[in-house]
Design a protein around this motif. Structure first.
Motif, PDB file in Angstrom:
ATOM      1  N   GLN A  15      -2.490   8.375  -3.842  1.00 28.05           N
ATOM      2  CA  GLN A  15      -2.189   9.699  -3.412  1.00 28.05           C
ATOM      3  C   GLN A  15      -1.348   9.046  -2.219  1.00 28.05           C
ATOM      4  OE1 GLN A  15      -6.540   9.115  -2.482  1.00 28.05           O
ATOM      5  NE2 GLN A  15      -6.637  11.735  -2.189  1.00 28.05           N
ATOM      6  N   ILE A  16      -1.186   7.909  -1.778  1.00 30.84           N
ATOM      7  CA  ILE A  16      -0.077   7.065  -1.088  1.00 30.84           C
ATOM      8  C   ILE A  16       0.639   7.608  -0.969  1.00 30.84           C
ATOM      9  CG2 ILE A  16       0.616   5.827   0.879  1.00 30.84           C
ATOM     10  CD1 ILE A  16      -2.380   4.609   0.750  1.00 30.84           C
ATOM     11  N   ALA A  17       1.651   7.223  -2.518  1.00 34.83           N
ATOM     12  CA  ALA A  17       2.666   7.188  -2.697  1.00 34.83           C
ATOM     13  C   ALA A  17       3.474   8.061  -3.186  1.00 34.83           C
ATOM     14  CB  ALA A  17       2.742   6.664  -3.992  1.00 34.83           C
ATOM     15  N   SER A  18       2.326   9.726  -3.709  1.00 37.51           N
ATOM     16  CA  SER A  18       3.102  11.047  -3.924  1.00 37.51           C
ATOM     17  C   SER A  18       3.246  11.713  -2.519  1.00 37.51           C
ATOM     18  CB  SER A  18       1.744  11.749  -4.256  1.00 37.51           C
ATOM     19  OG  SER A  18       1.577  13.268  -4.599  1.00 37.51           O
ATOM     20  N   HIS A  19       2.782  11.251  -1.545  1.00 43.30           N
ATOM     21  CA  HIS A  19       2.345  11.859   0.407  1.00 43.30           C
ATOM     22  C   HIS A  19       3.689  11.234   0.339  1.00 43.30           C
ATOM     23  CE1 HIS A  19       1.642  14.300   3.915  1.00 43.30           C
ATOM     24  NE2 HIS A  19       1.634  12.943   4.484  1.00 43.30           N
ATOM     25  N   VAL A  20       3.804   9.986   0.203  1.00 53.14           N
ATOM     26  CA  VAL A  20       5.396   9.394   1.571  1.00 53.14           C
ATOM     27  C   VAL A  20       6.476   9.335   0.292  1.00 53.14           C
ATOM     28  CG1 VAL A  20       5.832   7.445   2.879  1.00 53.14           C
ATOM     29  CG2 VAL A  20       3.028   7.949   2.994  1.00 53.14           C
ATOM     30  N   TRP A  21       5.919   9.134  -0.377  1.00 49.80           N
ATOM     31  CA  TRP A  21       7.516   9.149  -1.372  1.00 49.80           C
ATOM     32  C   TRP A  21       7.901   9.904  -2.374  1.00 49.80           C
ATOM     33  CZ3 TRP A  21       5.012   4.798  -0.105  1.00 49.80           C
ATOM     34  CH2 TRP A  21       4.948   3.365   0.501  1.00 49.80           C
ATOM     35  N   GLU A  22       6.625  11.209  -2.450  1.00 48.84           N
ATOM     36  CA  GLU A  22       7.260  12.593  -3.096  1.00 48.84           C
ATOM     37  C   GLU A  22       6.999  12.668  -4.440  1.00 48.84           C
ATOM     38  OE1 GLU A  22       9.676  14.706  -0.784  1.00 48.84           O
ATOM     39  OE2 GLU A  22       8.670  14.782   1.222  1.00 48.84           O
ATOM     40  N   MET A  23       6.623  11.107  -4.918  1.00 47.64           N
ATOM     41  CA  MET A  23       7.007  10.798  -6.471  1.00 47.64           C
ATOM     42  C   MET A  23       5.678   9.151  -6.600  1.00 47.64           C
ATOM     43  SD  MET A  23       9.915   8.963  -6.388  1.00 47.64           S
ATOM     44  CE  MET A  23      10.743   9.677  -5.666  1.00 47.64           C
ATOM     45  N   ASN A  24       5.292   9.390  -8.269  1.00 48.09           N
ATOM     46  CA  ASN A  24       4.715   8.592  -8.579  1.00 48.09           C
ATOM     47  C   ASN A  24       5.057   7.068  -8.838  1.00 48.09           C
ATOM     48  OD1 ASN A  24       2.300   7.946  -9.627  1.00 48.09           O
ATOM     49  ND2 ASN A  24       1.595   9.217 -11.738  1.00 48.09           N
ATOM     50  N   PHE A  25       4.500   6.451  -8.017  1.00 48.76           N
ATOM     51  CA  PHE A  25       4.552   5.088  -7.836  1.00 48.76           C
ATOM     52  C   PHE A  25       3.447   4.085  -8.899  1.00 48.76           C
ATOM     53  CE2 PHE A  25       7.477   5.420  -4.061  1.00 48.76           C
ATOM     54  CZ  PHE A  25       8.342   4.732  -4.668  1.00 48.76           C
ATOM     55  N   GLU A  26       2.728   4.966  -9.931  1.00 40.62           N
ATOM     56  CA  GLU A  26       1.956   4.202 -10.588  1.00 40.62           C
ATOM     57  C   GLU A  26       2.053   2.743 -11.296  1.00 40.62           C
ATOM     58  OE1 GLU A  26      -2.131   3.560 -11.470  1.00 40.62           O
ATOM     59  OE2 GLU A  26      -1.806   5.463 -10.290  1.00 40.62           O
ATOM     60  N   SER A  27       3.479   3.037 -11.700  1.00 42.68           N
ATOM     61  CA  SER A  27       4.008   1.881 -12.300  1.00 42.68           C
ATOM     62  C   SER A  27       4.605   0.693 -11.704  1.00 42.68           C
ATOM     63  CB  SER A  27       5.445   3.070 -13.255  1.00 42.68           C
ATOM     64  OG  SER A  27       6.564   3.172 -12.683  1.00 42.68           O
ATOM     65  N   ASP A  28       4.499   1.106 -10.380  1.00 39.15           N
ATOM     66  CA  ASP A  28       5.370  -0.115  -9.834  1.00 39.15           C
ATOM     67  C   ASP A  28       4.360   0.115  -8.187  1.00 39.15           C
ATOM     68  OD1 ASP A  28       5.843  -1.744  -8.619  1.00 39.15           O
ATOM     69  OD2 ASP A  28       8.374  -0.851  -8.079  1.00 39.15           O
ATOM     70  N   ARG A  29       2.727  -0.112  -8.311  1.00 43.48           N
ATOM     71  CA  ARG A  29       2.097   0.027  -7.492  1.00 43.48           C
ATOM     72  C   ARG A  29       2.647  -1.058  -6.195  1.00 43.48           C
ATOM     73  NH1 ARG A  29      -2.932   1.403  -9.545  1.00 43.48           N
ATOM     74  NH2 ARG A  29      -3.990  -0.049  -7.898  1.00 43.48           N
ATOM     75  N   ASN A  30       3.442  -2.248  -6.423  1.00 48.85           N
ATOM     76  CA  ASN A  30       2.990  -2.881  -5.426  1.00 48.85           C
ATOM     77  C   ASN A  30       4.240  -2.316  -4.183  1.00 48.85           C
ATOM     78  OD1 ASN A  30       3.531  -5.778  -4.529  1.00 48.85           O
ATOM     79  ND2 ASN A  30       5.660  -5.533  -4.842  1.00 48.85           N
ATOM     80  N   VAL A  31       5.082  -1.384  -4.569  1.00 49.40           N
ATOM     81  CA  VAL A  31       5.591  -0.127  -3.125  1.00 49.40           C
ATOM     82  C   VAL A  31       5.211   0.428  -2.854  1.00 49.40           C
ATOM     83  CG1 VAL A  31       7.128   1.608  -3.693  1.00 49.40           C
ATOM     84  CG2 VAL A  31       8.007   0.355  -5.391  1.00 49.40           C
ATOM     85  N   VAL A  32       3.648   0.858  -2.498  1.00 53.95           N
ATOM     86  CA  VAL A  32       2.807   0.992  -1.822  1.00 53.95           C
ATOM     87  C   VAL A  32       2.342  -0.329  -1.231  1.00 53.95           C
ATOM     88  CG1 VAL A  32       0.524   2.268  -1.181  1.00 53.95           C
ATOM     89  CG2 VAL A  32       2.223   3.001  -3.012  1.00 53.95           C
ATOM     90  N   ASP A  33       1.750  -1.279  -1.549  1.00 49.68           N
ATOM     91  CA  ASP A  33       1.551  -2.455  -0.555  1.00 49.68           C
ATOM     92  C   ASP A  33       2.030  -3.205  -0.044  1.00 49.68           C
ATOM     93  OD1 ASP A  33      -0.881  -2.425  -2.905  1.00 49.68           O
ATOM     94  OD2 ASP A  33      -0.800  -3.243  -4.101  1.00 49.68           O
ATOM     95  N   VAL A  34       3.178  -3.343  -0.378  1.00 57.49           N
ATOM     96  CA  VAL A  34       4.341  -3.844   0.735  1.00 57.49           C
ATOM     97  C   VAL A  34       4.788  -2.944   1.936  1.00 57.49           C
ATOM     98  CG1 VAL A  34       6.714  -4.128   0.635  1.00 57.49           C
ATOM     99  CG2 VAL A  34       5.637  -5.320  -1.492  1.00 57.49           C
ATOM    100  N   ALA A  35       4.794  -1.584   1.362  1.00 53.46           N
ATOM    101  CA  ALA A  35       4.628  -0.731   2.460  1.00 53.46           C
ATOM    102  C   ALA A  35       3.807  -0.891   3.371  1.00 53.46           C
ATOM    103  CB  ALA A  35       4.755   0.982   2.499  1.00 53.46           C
ATOM    104  N   VAL A  36       2.688  -0.659   3.237  1.00 53.48           N
ATOM    105  CA  VAL A  36       1.866  -1.357   3.694  1.00 53.48           C
ATOM    106  C   VAL A  36       1.169  -2.358   4.372  1.00 53.48           C
ATOM    107  CG1 VAL A  36      -1.262  -1.319   4.088  1.00 53.48           C
ATOM    108  CG2 VAL A  36      -0.139   0.814   2.530  1.00 53.48           C
ATOM    109  N   SER A  37       1.532  -3.352   3.653  1.00 50.75           N
ATOM    110  CA  SER A  37       1.767  -5.234   4.303  1.00 50.75           C
ATOM    111  C   SER A  37       2.577  -4.499   5.454  1.00 50.75           C
ATOM    112  CB  SER A  37       2.453  -5.425   3.638  1.00 50.75           C
ATOM    113  OG  SER A  37       2.389  -7.395   3.744  1.00 50.75           O
ATOM    114  N   ARG A  38       4.165  -3.974   5.803  1.00 51.57           N
ATOM    115  CA  ARG A  38       4.970  -4.256   7.077  1.00 51.57           C
ATOM    116  C   ARG A  38       4.450  -3.578   7.499  1.00 51.57           C
ATOM    117  NH1 ARG A  38      10.525  -3.553   2.541  1.00 51.57           N
ATOM    118  NH2 ARG A  38      10.288  -5.808   2.018  1.00 51.57           N
ATOM    119  N   LEU A  39       3.767  -2.849   7.410  1.00 53.28           N
ATOM    120  CA  LEU A  39       2.799  -1.665   8.680  1.00 53.28           C
ATOM    121  C   LEU A  39       2.330  -2.440   9.370  1.00 53.28           C
ATOM    122  CD1 LEU A  39       3.537   1.364  10.205  1.00 53.28           C
ATOM    123  CD2 LEU A  39       1.468   2.318   8.053  1.00 53.28           C
TER     124      LEU A  39
END
Length: 224
Positions: free
Chosen positions: A172-196
């Motif tokens: 859900q977060i990837a779809s809204h914030v990046w407007e694409m599906n990061f299911e294959s690389d979930r670490n992208v969301v984790d890294v972004a949330v960690s920085r936030l």
């Protein structure tokens, strides 16, 4: 009902005024952003139809200034139909977005829908505990301290705050914030949330952004 049309292209402006007048609306026409903003602030309108590209300014700026004074529903018209443009308009407080060229029957349907809906929309400011998010100025503070975020971090925080206390999946977060599906690389969301979280929570006793194991993330106040 009274409608303000802010449109600098003479044929389009005349077309809109004629069609809306024939549909039983009272219509005022402004051809610059400055004139449109002046009329929008000084006169009581039920709806404003606002072109994005105007000769003296742009519709984004007109809407930003208008929202400091009034909550009149606004329908954007634009030759630009990129997702980023539509999202920008809606985040600034627009109620709808219609790409040019358009069919008048569709515009009329949008107008009538917005008029039935009324002026209700997301608030321009979100407050959660000591966190304040100003959606107009893209300004974030905690306990009065300004927190500088990148545009992506602001979009991520806005999404979490708008869905306060709701656990949001990484998809859900990837779809809204990046407007694409990061299911294959979930670490992208984790890294972004960690920085936030480092910016939002590390220096404060009360933590607002929480991970939910195996699911995703949630923004809410929790007692330490």
């Amino acid at each position: 009902m009274r409608i303000l049309v802010v449109e600098d292209e003479p044929k389009t402006g005349a077309y809109l005024r004629k069609g809306l007048t024939e549909s039983a609306f009272v219509v005022d026409l402004a051809v610059t952003g400055a004139d449109g903003l002046h009329l929008a602030v000084e006169v009581s309108y039920d709806l404003i139809i606002l072109d994005v590209m105007l000769p003296d300014t742009n519709g984004w700026e007109v809407l930003k200034q208008l929202r400091e004074h009034k909550d009149t529903p606004v329908l954007f018209l634009s030759a630009c139909d990129e997702v980023a443009d539509r999202v920008r308009g809606l985040e600034l407080g627009a109620d709808g977005y219609l790409a040019k060229p358009f069919a008048f029957v569709e515009l009329l349907a949008r107008v009538r829908t917005l008029l039935r809906r009324g002026p209700a929309r997301e608030a321009v400011r979100i407050e959660i505990d000591d966190l304040e998010i100003d959606l107009i100025r893209h300004r974030v503070t905690r306990a009065g301290r300004c927190i500088k975020l990148t545009p992506r971090e602001f979009s991520l925080l806005h999404f979490l705050a708008r869905r306060q206390s709701e656990v949001l999946s990484r998809t859900q977060i990837a779809s809204h914030v990046w407007e694409m599906n990061f299911e294959s690389d979930r670490n992208v969301v984790d890294v972004a949330v960690s920085r936030l979280r480092a910016k939002m929570d590390d220096d404060f006793h009360t933590k607002l952004i929480h991970g939910v194991r195996g699911v995703g993330y949630v923004l809410e106040r929790r007692e330490p």
